[in-house]
Scaffold this motif. Sequence first.
Motif, PDB file in Angstrom:
ATOM      1  N   LYS B 379      21.213 -13.783 102.980  1.00 51.05           N
ATOM      2  CA  LYS B 379      19.856 -13.523 102.467  1.00 51.05           C
ATOM      3  C   LYS B 379      18.798 -14.234 103.306  1.00 51.05           C
ATOM      4  N   ALA B 380      19.184 -15.303 103.961  1.00 56.17           N
ATOM      5  CA  ALA B 380      18.235 -16.046 104.785  1.00 56.17           C
ATOM      6  C   ALA B 380      18.325 -15.636 106.251  1.00 56.17           C
ATOM      7  N   GLY B 381      19.149 -14.640 106.532  1.00 56.12           N
ATOM      8  CA  GLY B 381      19.311 -14.186 107.917  1.00 56.12           C
ATOM      9  C   GLY B 381      20.335 -15.004 108.684  1.00 56.12           C
ATOM     10  N   ILE B 382      21.173 -15.735 107.956  1.00 59.48           N
ATOM     11  CA  ILE B 382      22.223 -16.526 108.637  1.00 59.48           C
ATOM     12  C   ILE B 382      23.536 -15.792 108.462  1.00 59.48           C
ATOM     13  N   LYS B 383      24.102 -15.361 109.575  1.00 57.61           N
ATOM     14  CA  LYS B 383      25.359 -14.632 109.496  1.00 57.61           C
ATOM     15  C   LYS B 383      26.512 -15.628 109.620  1.00 57.61           C
ATOM     16  N   LEU B 384      27.326 -15.674 108.589  1.00 60.16           N
ATOM     17  CA  LEU B 384      28.487 -16.569 108.640  1.00 60.16           C
ATOM     18  C   LEU B 384      29.680 -15.747 109.104  1.00 60.16           C
ATOM     19  N   ASP B 385      30.114 -16.040 110.314  1.00 55.35           N
ATOM     20  CA  ASP B 385      31.226 -15.309 110.917  1.00 55.35           C
ATOM     21  C   ASP B 385      32.512 -16.037 110.532  1.00 55.35           C
ATOM     22  N   MET B 386      33.181 -15.539 109.499  1.00 58.16           N
ATOM     23  CA  MET B 386      34.342 -16.271 108.976  1.00 58.16           C
ATOM     24  C   MET B 386      35.644 -15.809 109.638  1.00 58.16           C
ATOM     25  N   GLN B 387      36.410 -16.778 110.081  1.00 58.72           N
ATOM     26  CA  GLN B 387      37.741 -16.490 110.597  1.00 58.72           C
ATOM     27  C   GLN B 387      38.714 -16.985 109.530  1.00 58.72           C
ATOM     28  N   VAL B 388      39.251 -16.047 108.750  1.00 56.80           N
ATOM     29  CA  VAL B 388      40.108 -16.447 107.623  1.00 56.80           C
ATOM     30  C   VAL B 388      41.548 -16.611 108.119  1.00 56.80           C
ATOM     31  N   VAL B 389      42.094 -17.785 107.901  1.00 60.05           N
ATOM     32  CA  VAL B 389      43.452 -18.101 108.382  1.00 60.05           C
ATOM     33  C   VAL B 389      44.216 -18.797 107.258  1.00 60.05           C
ATOM     34  N   ASP B 390      45.516 -19.015 107.462  1.00 65.86           N
ATOM     35  CA  ASP B 390      46.255 -19.735 106.426  1.00 65.86           C
ATOM     36  C   ASP B 390      45.914 -21.233 106.491  1.00 65.86           C
ATOM     37  N   HIS B 391      46.297 -21.962 105.450  1.00 71.28           N
ATOM     38  CA  HIS B 391      45.783 -23.329 105.318  1.00 71.28           C
ATOM     39  C   HIS B 391      46.180 -24.272 106.474  1.00 71.28           C
ATOM     40  N   PRO B 392      47.448 -24.254 106.920  1.00 70.82           N
ATOM     41  CA  PRO B 392      47.778 -25.145 108.046  1.00 70.82           C
ATOM     42  C   PRO B 392      46.963 -24.838 109.300  1.00 70.82           C
ATOM     43  N   THR B 393      46.712 -23.537 109.541  1.00 73.24           N
ATOM     44  CA  THR B 393      45.919 -23.163 110.722  1.00 73.24           C
ATOM     45  C   THR B 393      44.488 -23.677 110.564  1.00 73.24           C
ATOM     46  N   TYR B 394      43.949 -23.523 109.364  1.00 75.97           N
ATOM     47  CA  TYR B 394      42.588 -24.019 109.084  1.00 75.97           C
ATOM     48  C   TYR B 394      42.509 -25.526 109.343  1.00 75.97           C
ATOM     49  N   GLN B 395      43.533 -26.244 108.866  1.00 76.33           N
ATOM     50  CA  GLN B 395      43.539 -27.703 109.058  1.00 76.33           C
ATOM     51  C   GLN B 395      43.514 -28.051 110.542  1.00 76.33           C
ATOM     52  N   GLU B 396      44.339 -27.344 111.319  1.00 77.85           N
ATOM     53  CA  GLU B 396      44.426 -27.675 112.738  1.00 77.85           C
ATOM     54  C   GLU B 396      43.148 -27.276 113.481  1.00 77.85           C
ATOM     55  N   LEU B 397      42.668 -26.049 113.215  1.00 80.79           N
ATOM     56  CA  LEU B 397      41.482 -25.576 113.944  1.00 80.79           C
ATOM     57  C   LEU B 397      40.237 -26.390 113.580  1.00 80.79           C
ATOM     58  N   SER B 398      40.143 -26.813 112.330  1.00 74.84           N
ATOM     59  CA  SER B 398      38.985 -27.626 111.924  1.00 74.84           C
ATOM     60  C   SER B 398      38.972 -28.949 112.686  1.00 74.84           C
ATOM     61  N   ARG B 399      40.165 -29.461 112.967  1.00 73.64           N
ATOM     62  CA  ARG B 399      40.253 -30.712 113.725  1.00 73.64           C
ATOM     63  C   ARG B 399      40.078 -30.488 115.220  1.00 73.64           C
ATOM     64  N   LYS B 400      40.065 -29.230 115.615  1.00 69.18           N
ATOM     65  CA  LYS B 400      39.877 -28.934 117.044  1.00 69.18           C
ATOM     66  C   LYS B 400      38.463 -28.458 117.310  1.00 69.18           C
ATOM     67  N   ASP B 401      37.581 -28.679 116.349  1.00 66.98           N
ATOM     68  CA  ASP B 401      36.168 -28.345 116.549  1.00 66.98           C
ATOM     69  C   ASP B 401      35.921 -26.858 116.703  1.00 66.98           C
ATOM     70  N   ALA B 402      36.758 -26.046 116.073  1.00 65.98           N
ATOM     71  CA  ALA B 402      36.600 -24.602 116.239  1.00 65.98           C
ATOM     72  C   ALA B 402      35.630 -24.019 115.221  1.00 65.98           C
ATOM     73  N   SER B 403      35.052 -24.874 114.396  1.00 71.24           N
ATOM     74  CA  SER B 403      34.265 -24.397 113.274  1.00 71.24           C
ATOM     75  C   SER B 403      32.873 -25.011 113.262  1.00 71.24           C
ATOM     76  N   GLY B 404      31.874 -24.164 113.018  1.00 73.46           N
ATOM     77  CA  GLY B 404      30.518 -24.686 112.862  1.00 73.46           C
ATOM     78  C   GLY B 404      30.301 -25.224 111.460  1.00 73.46           C
ATOM     79  N   MET B 405      30.927 -24.550 110.505  1.00 71.91           N
ATOM     80  CA  MET B 405      30.827 -24.997 109.109  1.00 71.91           C
ATOM     81  C   MET B 405      32.236 -25.221 108.583  1.00 71.91           C
ATOM     82  N   VAL B 406      32.503 -26.416 108.086  1.00 67.17           N
ATOM     83  CA  VAL B 406      33.834 -26.703 107.539  1.00 67.17           C
ATOM     84  C   VAL B 406      33.692 -26.985 106.045  1.00 67.17           C
ATOM     85  N   PHE B 407      34.302 -26.120 105.263  1.00 65.19           N
ATOM     86  CA  PHE B 407      34.336 -26.356 103.817  1.00 65.19           C
ATOM     87  C   PHE B 407      35.519 -27.283 103.564  1.00 65.19           C
TER      88      PHE B 407
END
Lengths: 312, 518
Positions: B379-407
């Motif tokens: 709604k604010a013109g911010i496109k969130l490009d989500m790469q949906v992965v399984d939880h272990p992959t999310y854990q690893e990629l988040s620690r590799k700086d692959a994400s602009g937004m980390v929930f």
Amino acid sequence: MTAYVIRRLLLAIPTLLMMLTLIFVLVRLVPGDPAITILGDQATEQALSNLRIELGLDQPIYVQYLDFVIKAVTGDFGRSLFTGRTVFEEVLLVLPYTLELAAASVLLAALLGLPLGIVAALYRNLWPDYMSRVVSMIGLSLPSFVTGILLLLAFAVNLGWLPVISKSTGSLAGHLLSLILPTLTLGITMMALIARVARSSMLTVLNEDYIRTAKAKGVRSARLIRKHALRNAMIPVVTVIGLYFGTLIGNSVLTEIVFSRPGLGKLIVGALNSRDYTMLQGLMVVFAAFVIAVNVITDIAYGFVDPRVKLS
Amino acid sequence: MILRWRRVLLGSAIAITTALTTPAWAQQKVLRVGMGADISGLDPHRASLTTDKGPVGWMFNGLVRFPPGSANPDEIEPDLAESWTSSDNGTKWVFKLRKDVKFHGDWGVVTADDVVYSLTRAKDPKRSTFSAAYSAFMKIEAVDPLTVSIELEHPVPGFLGLVANYHGGNIVSKKAAEAKGADFGKAPIGTGPFRFVEYVTQQHAIFEKHEGYFRGAPKIDRIEYRFIPSEASRELAFSSGELDLSWGRREQRWIQRWSKQEGSVVDVFQPGEYRTVHLNTTMAPLTDRRVREAVAHAINVNEIVAFVGADVGPKGCSVVPSGYLGEDCSAGTYDYDLKKAKSLLTEAGFPNGVTIKSVVSNSNAQLPIMQVIQGQLAKAGIKLDMQVVDHPTYQELSRKDASGMVFYGAARFPVADTFLSEFFHSSAIVGTSTAITNFSHCAVADKQIEAARSEGDPKKQLASWADAQRLIHQEVCAVPLFNLMQVFLRSDKLDYGYKLTGALNLVPPITERTELKK
């Protein structure tokens, strides 16, 4: 036949080696760090790094691969990265549950599916045939997790006759009771498949010239079906049973989850989720060996069903 | 006549079979617990999964403890230690142990050597997941068989929490740990009210009462800890009376539904897992503070809280979770203001909006919330490009700086320092050799975090933590969302023996007082 079996087993070795290599590469291509899964998100980089060294994950891939193959040849598939137990130990813990469920489901499916298919063929386009086709269609269309939940609601929650979760401790009677619903869940689909294959195979055989000749010669109906038609119609059915038995490990995972049963399928999913490389590799070998064994047994079974089939 | 004889024979056969096959423990008071996942190990210094922590809490004690049912550090009370003293500046602590506290089995009684061994082990990164928390432990000594002294490099906020019955504070048997080595987690030896008996992969773990427990023998004889991954099956098992206690779903409607069921009680308790969106300050376009601020103003936290449910996910107001010692909300929250968000984007040179990459876990606890956020940001013109992965992959990629937004959701020892150090101190930045979980690369409050850590005066300490939170808020390193509480479903026949408001191990404690009423 012995030579045939030996040849088949020898042929299985390169298949297994190719499979090992493929699995080894594939599991490492998937992102996800086993060290984080094991130590949790509070672990420091130092602790994670120490664990990677301890588990040998810091070694170059080819070193890990060679180590794995050399050990695998001697029957050592290493230890689970997650639980620390040997893969062999883990597999042995759950294998009896998988075999028990697979055997019970196949038995149930054969006992119900074969008569259903034969009756349908004998009474083609009459009400027994329609009934049989409806039953098989329902069996084939229902996903196993839906069947499982429906059975649980009916027999465990509403009627209270059977337990919801499988008992791994306690009496033998309790154990057998808890096997009934998972067996039904897996068996229903397979029963439907067997009934369909048995029906079409029987219909083909019943239209063969030799059946007409036997009828003309006055062979009694029961004998005609049992001795002449059924044995010949069984080959496709045996093939289906063999194929299905082989893939039952993968197919049974949802049943194992719904009924909270241990099993190889659930172990594979758990290992994948926790990126337990060694466990996955070991399980794949077991799985491949299982499929190969079932195929060999199926081939041998052809010879018994139809003596014209020679294993050479 | 024949029919009667058949009945007699059948009845006798059933009776004999039952007698032969029913185990002796069938007559015992058995507590049946259903959890959603298998355990990974029961070594208290390694256990990090919720399914591991629960049983660890039943098997081990610390020098001090959180009273059963409480997660409040102010209520800490004696456990294996009957008393303690500390130096004025809080750097030297001396604990007097209780006499004759028995370990499970034949592993003897607790001595100062066991305590020294346990705390040293907790500090060792090779043997402990929680070693970072013990880095200030300079010297741990046995003064005599029943006295332990601990010297710290500097005062540690919430020090007693580190020697409590939580994570590294659990005391293990030195003899057993040395004898079992790496296998200690498979058959652990502690002093708690329940002892480990058996573990079957994917199926269950069994615990039995510790007759020699120093607070008295438990009223429950045996705990069957079942691993039931399917939520539907857990609920059906609970409905059919096969479970007394079950992991619940952290969702308002679920809680309301089960609260109305006769014979069932829903427990909602602390600590919540604090949900925060971390904004990667090193990844364009989030390198611009105005863009981060725009994101913060475009997220409607009230709507998210309404989506989750106010009982189970109360709103947060700071990057430190609600209820933690040192939480400070004086900086306020980022108001939901689409106009402001759009104008900030324009000001930053992005009048047509921006695209932010985010690696998202497919877990039920994360993906639905991120989908709501994605809709809000759009709604604010911010496109969130989500790469949906399984939880272990999310854990690893988040620690590799692959994400602009980390929930991210986490529950920690309830002192501001834990969250600030692990998520907002520069030493914890992901990708570095000392990394933990600083996904935002936030480094604006190091001085304040460090000052609070070694501050002896509680008032000054609180002031430093408040400063740190204000700086982090100004820098817009993260957007606090809500505190997702723990939810368990239990039979009304299960009486914990205490009032459950909190449990740091995330599973209700089962103590010597817990009982199953008829």
